[in-house]
Design a protein around this motif. Sequence first.
Motif, mmCIF file in Angstrom:
data_model
loop_
_atom_site.group_PDB
_atom_site.id
_atom_site.type_symbol
_atom_site.label_atom_id
_atom_site.label_comp_id
_atom_site.label_asym_id
_atom_site.label_seq_id
_atom_site.Cartn_x
_atom_site.Cartn_y
_atom_site.Cartn_z
ATOM 1 N N HIS A 569 0.834 -1.209 0.000
ATOM 2 C CA HIS A 569 0.000 0.000 0.000
ATOM 3 C C HIS A 569 0.868 1.257 0.000
ATOM 4 C CE1 HIS A 569 -3.558 -2.407 0.500
ATOM 5 N NE2 HIS A 569 -3.213 -2.838 1.697
ATOM 6 N N GLU A 570 1.934 1.243 0.804
ATOM 7 C CA GLU A 570 2.818 2.411 0.877
ATOM 8 C C GLU A 570 3.488 2.668 -0.471
ATOM 9 O OE1 GLU A 570 5.483 1.386 3.970
ATOM 10 O OE2 GLU A 570 4.050 1.756 5.604
ATOM 11 N N ARG A 571 3.950 1.608 -1.119
ATOM 12 C CA ARG A 571 4.617 1.769 -2.425
ATOM 13 C C ARG A 571 3.636 2.226 -3.491
ATOM 14 N NH1 ARG A 571 9.834 -1.302 -3.719
ATOM 15 N NH2 ARG A 571 10.889 -1.233 -1.715
ATOM 16 N N HIS A 572 2.420 1.730 -3.421
ATOM 17 C CA HIS A 572 1.403 2.159 -4.397
ATOM 18 C C HIS A 572 1.108 3.645 -4.225
ATOM 19 C CE1 HIS A 572 -2.266 2.120 -6.808
ATOM 20 N NE2 HIS A 572 -1.915 0.928 -7.241
ATOM 21 N N GLU A 573 1.016 4.078 -2.975
ATOM 22 C CA GLU A 573 0.783 5.499 -2.696
ATOM 23 C C GLU A 573 1.931 6.345 -3.244
ATOM 24 O OE1 GLU A 573 -0.928 8.944 -1.197
ATOM 25 O OE2 GLU A 573 -1.806 6.966 -0.822
ATOM 26 N N ARG A 574 3.158 5.883 -3.021
ATOM 27 C CA ARG A 574 4.329 6.648 -3.465
ATOM 28 C C ARG A 574 4.436 6.671 -4.982
ATOM 29 N NH1 ARG A 574 7.608 4.433 -0.231
ATOM 30 N NH2 ARG A 574 8.652 2.926 -1.586
ATOM 31 N N ARG A 575 4.083 5.550 -5.628
ATOM 32 C CA ARG A 575 4.251 5.458 -7.079
ATOM 33 C C ARG A 575 3.123 6.145 -7.829
ATOM 34 N NH1 ARG A 575 6.544 1.603 -10.649
ATOM 35 N NH2 ARG A 575 6.246 2.401 -12.760
ATOM 36 N N TYR A 576 1.881 5.963 -7.356
ATOM 37 C CA TYR A 576 0.731 6.440 -8.138
ATOM 38 C C TYR A 576 -0.073 7.538 -7.451
ATOM 39 C CZ TYR A 576 1.754 2.212 -10.768
ATOM 40 O OH TYR A 576 2.380 1.242 -11.515
ATOM 41 N N GLY A 577 0.323 7.901 -6.236
ATOM 42 C CA GLY A 577 -0.366 8.986 -5.556
ATOM 43 C C GLY A 577 -1.604 8.574 -4.813
ATOM 44 N N HIS A 578 -1.914 7.295 -4.765
ATOM 45 C CA HIS A 578 -3.086 6.839 -4.013
ATOM 46 C C HIS A 578 -2.913 5.374 -3.650
ATOM 47 C CE1 HIS A 578 -4.916 4.308 -7.210
ATOM 48 N NE2 HIS A 578 -4.288 5.149 -8.022
ATOM 49 N N ALA A 579 -3.656 4.929 -2.641
ATOM 50 C CA ALA A 579 -3.679 3.531 -2.230
ATOM 51 C C ALA A 579 -5.091 3.194 -1.779
ATOM 52 C CB ALA A 579 -2.675 3.276 -1.107
#
Length: 677
Positions: A569-579
């Motif tokens: 979830h953290e990586r998704h937030e960092r990569r795409y701006g949302h989780a």
Amino acid sequence: MEMDTRVGVDVGGTFTDVVVADADGLSMLKVPSTPDAPDEGVLDGLDAAGEQADLDPTATDFFAHGTTVATNALLERQWAETALVTTEGFRDTVEIGRQTRPDLYDLHAEKPTPVVDRDRRFEVPGRLDRRGDIVEPFDEDAARAVADAVADADVESVAITFLFAFEDDTHERRMREILREAGVDCETSLSSEVLPEIREYERTLATAINAALKPVMNRYLGRLEEGIADAGVPAPLRVMQSNGGIASASVTRERPVNTLLSGPAAGVRGAAHVAGEAGFDDVLTMDMGGTSCDVSLVRDGDPVVSTEGSVGDYPVTVPMVDVHTIGAGGGSIAWVDEGGSLRVGPRSAGADPGPICYGRGGTEPTVTDAHLLLGRIDPGAFFEGSADEATVRQAVRDSIAEPLEMSVEAAAQGILDVANANMERALRVVSVERGHDPRAFSLVAYGGAGPLHAAELAAELDVPRVVVPRSAGVLSALGLLISDVVYEEGVSAVRPWTAVDPADLQLRFERLERERRERLEGEGYPAERRRFERAVDLRYRGQSFDLRVPVPGDELDGDALDAIAERFHERHERRYGHASPDEPIELVTIRSRARGLVDPPDLSMDCGGETDPVPRTTRKTVMDDERRATPVYDRAALGVGATLDGPAVVEGVESTAVVPPGATATVDDLGNVVIEP
């Protein structure tokens, strides 16, 4: 593992670079490449190292090689005649590909040439489902008929790729046995060995490419192994892979698809190491050689490795250092198009005949010729004897200046401006377009031509500093000496994350690690020199893309799986701006990487050079559209702490750096020239 004498040889389009590390330090040299027989260039490099660096081949403990043989064979479509055996109904997967078009608005756009011709693609009934369970039994009678057809097809290699073979490879292995029983005496590549992962097109394409390259690489590596053995080198041949790790020649023979970015990966590894030693962990890398410019990004000291790369027109989803390549090198040819615009590249003068200023028969003006006319390089920098500047000037006048109605100097500057614009766009691709701010990075410039352009590019991108390594012109060869031996594998196992059993996942990792542990042990790496890294590719259910998440620790339990999900979830937030923490997660692929650790050579330098530098000479150069007397410094004479103000030119044995007006250059403890634009 300590090595007494190590040799790294990287073959480029124009030059073959050699670095020797021994008790006396580092020795670096360049020899012309031999494009028609790259192995001869490697042996020429060994001979030159013996003459110039007192290399005793018989004392060599480590020999590593960066090669473009597989890359060139794929780009030039000079691969072996290949057959494809696949599941019934999937014969044309390798040609249909994805629905994406090479050019969205071009109604006549064509997809790349299939690696395997359609009349050499064969189907066998028999099918597994997505969990590896048999839906339709494997038809051995049909398989024997296909084997007879393959025997009559006059091919050198066969790719075997059956649906969902990454869950169970029994049918692929049986097909290989049937081919042998039928007397088919050629190379084989199984998708379950080359790329046992989901996505049918990418898996089929990678297996077909591997099969098509196998005979090519076998012949090349065979000649090279024989040649270095005849030269007295006792060390086994190792080859750089696209993922930034070294592998044995025997593994490379089986997986040539893993060497498609061999040379560029070595350069990025070298740049990351040199920059890290200098205290810069976040860097953009720029390798400008004779034919191309390769740019990449290093974050926290590690090159970015991706499975979404392409080589030419072909998407190749094996792990590769994320390198973006354009046709901009010192040998890139300048020309005027039909619309009257100045263009540079992608066509290159290469090593033979090379730029006009080499004096080897070149007739078309190149980037290197433009530097010569603007006074930025020494006319005799590469080959014995002075270049004929009048011949270069006349060629630029005839080809560029007169058609565009400008002076020769303006034409030469225009050539550099166009080349810089191309490289600036490439650097933006790996930084700005992927969410990275160039102002937070340093630029490591290497290759024979990179330091000539880097400071101007840094100024355009607001990059705060440029690092020109002491070994800039041969950094890819140095990268071969500091790279670990790496063997990695990914196996897809698509299922809901909530259905993953920690014990089963643990067993899968251990199974992947067992073979690689034995391989590293067989290559002489004791337990304390072996490292294993685990990761999983995860996605939200319904997504078509996934993210790689490191797996911590050696033992897995329910808490570990929860921690992995939180990291996703953290990586998704960092990569795409949302989780979406409430959305269900899917496991896609299990990945294991095994490292055999090497001791990198000491890059520190003595302080014998001058801290208060004195120019070796002055030369008329054109910078900022002004011709001026510019001090030229001998890089070997610059000691640690030496500082100089631009405009200046710093000449080394294998590369030249330009310090523009207003910039400052300082020599650090490792001998790097650090330029602040």
